[in-house]
Design a protein around this motif. Structure first.
Motif, PDB file in Angstrom:
ATOM      1  N   SER A  10       5.423   5.185   0.571  1.00 46.99           N
ATOM      2  CA  SER A  10       4.001   5.242   0.879  1.00 46.99           C
ATOM      3  C   SER A  10       3.764   5.422   2.364  1.00 46.99           C
ATOM      4  O   SER A  10       2.920   6.200   2.790  1.00 46.99           O
ATOM      5  CB  SER A  10       3.317   3.963   0.382  1.00 46.99           C
ATOM      6  OG  SER A  10       1.968   3.941   0.764  1.00 46.99           O
ATOM      7  N   LEU A  20      -6.761   5.750  -0.677  1.00 51.62           N
ATOM      8  CA  LEU A  20      -6.087   4.553  -1.149  1.00 51.62           C
ATOM      9  C   LEU A  20      -5.888   4.615  -2.651  1.00 51.62           C
ATOM     10  O   LEU A  20      -6.729   5.142  -3.387  1.00 51.62           O
ATOM     11  CB  LEU A  20      -6.883   3.310  -0.763  1.00 51.62           C
ATOM     12  CG  LEU A  20      -7.119   3.166   0.735  1.00 51.62           C
ATOM     13  CD1 LEU A  20      -7.748   1.819   1.037  1.00 51.62           C
ATOM     14  CD2 LEU A  20      -5.835   3.315   1.521  1.00 51.62           C
ATOM     15  N   ASP A  30      -4.766  -6.407   3.121  1.00 52.96           N
ATOM     16  CA  ASP A  30      -3.533  -5.686   2.791  1.00 52.96           C
ATOM     17  C   ASP A  30      -3.192  -4.807   3.993  1.00 52.96           C
ATOM     18  O   ASP A  30      -3.737  -3.724   4.158  1.00 52.96           O
ATOM     19  CB  ASP A  30      -3.738  -4.847   1.531  1.00 52.96           C
ATOM     20  CG  ASP A  30      -2.467  -4.136   1.079  1.00 52.96           C
ATOM     21  OD1 ASP A  30      -1.484  -4.129   1.850  1.00 52.96           O
ATOM     22  OD2 ASP A  30      -2.457  -3.580  -0.029  1.00 52.96           O
ATOM     23  N   ALA A  33      -1.616  -1.062   3.218  1.00 50.07           N
ATOM     24  CA  ALA A  33      -2.324  -0.027   2.455  1.00 50.07           C
ATOM     25  C   ALA A  33      -3.040   0.982   3.337  1.00 50.07           C
ATOM     26  O   ALA A  33      -3.137   2.163   2.994  1.00 50.07           O
ATOM     27  CB  ALA A  33      -3.311  -0.681   1.489  1.00 50.07           C
TER      28      ALA A  33
END
Length: 284
Positions: free
Chosen positions: A7, A23, A209, A212
């Motif tokens: 990612s 996202l 987070d 992310a």
């Protein structure tokens, strides 16, 4: 760990190519949301050409076109700690006003160099938070009432040492826990490029987070490190993040601005649903 690295690699490539990073689990049609947020370390208005040029910095801010933008290193660090930007010009050309705070000096604009600029909305509350660590660092905790609803912005500049960043992350979480609940954004130069357990930003979990929304913003000539961040709580608040990578931005500072799109209405709806579920559960 493998999926996290994959990612991050995808985010790096997308940022270098100037693409938006959406996202996971978000509807692409709703990426823009209702409010545009940005964070920009202006490097005291000194560009990669070593030229001090506040006007150029203002032009980059105008390019970004954000509704709310947090600036770091917006004051001189020593001496008079004077503000480096022309706030009247920012208002005139970018339609942005500085959230009022108690600056270090009569000529200063920020709190430990942090300035928060707002296009429209009402400022409900401002808390100037002193962050722990070896270096003098701080954060602005600002409660806003926008057309889309209530929003809290935490605009911060973390330290260069990992141990300091960890303590600063803990201080941010402590400040949130003591405040009334509302959708919250943590934005700024957090000086952390790692993701996962080794990251000092892991201390922000589970409220934020940190992995992310990581997109590389430093160095501006060839961004590889995700030092500048925009994180949301609840996690559906931020719908997409991108670097503002233009010829002017690449020379105006050693950091590129980071731009995020949020859906405040969706986040507020999610909070209402959770409150309803909690209320229903308490009746049994």
């Amino acid at each position: 760990m493998a999926s996290s690295n994959t990612s991050l690699s995808a985010g790096i490539l997308a940022a270098i190519r100037g693409k938006r990073v959406s996202l996971a689990g978000r509807d692409p049609a709703g990426e823009r949301g209702d409010t545009v947020i940005a964070s920009y370390n202006i490097h005291k208005c000194v560009g990669t050409d070593n030229r001090f040029d506040p006007g150029r910095t203002t032009e980059v801010i105008s390019e970004i076109g954000a509704d709310i933008i947090a600036l770091q290193e917006a004051d001189q660090r020593f001496g008079e700690r004077a503000g480096l930007l022309d706030l009247e010009r920012l208002h005139r050309e970018c339609h942005l006003i500085s959230v009022p705070i108690a600056a270090f000096s009569s000529k200063g604009h920020g709190w430990h160099g942090n300035v928060l600029l707002l296009r429209e909305g009402a400022v409900a509350k401002v808390h100037q938070l002193k962050l722990p660590g070896v270096e003098p660092r701080g954060a602005l905790v600002v409660d806003l009432d926008l057309k889309a609803g209530p929003l809290r912005i935490i605009a911060a500049h973390f330290g260069l040492l990992r141990h300091s960043r960890a303590r600063q992350a803990e201080a941010i979480i402590a400040a949130i826990s003591e405040a009334e609940e509302r959708p919250t954004l943590l934005i700024g130069d957090l000086n952390e490029w790692r993701t996962g357990r080794r990251s000092a930003l892991s201390y922000l979990s589970p409220v934020f987070d940190h992995a992310a929304t990581a997109v590389p913003s430093f160095p501006s000539r060839f961004p590889l490190l995700a030092l500048d961040r925009v994180m949301g709580s609840p996690h559906n608040l931020v719908t997409a993040v991108e670097v503002h990578n233009t010829p002017l931005a690449r020379v105006a500072s050693d950091h590129l601005p980071v731009k995020a799109f949020i859906d405040l209405k969706a986040a507020l709806g999610d909070g209402a649903e959770k409150a309803t579920e909690a209320s229903s559960a308490s009746q049994f």
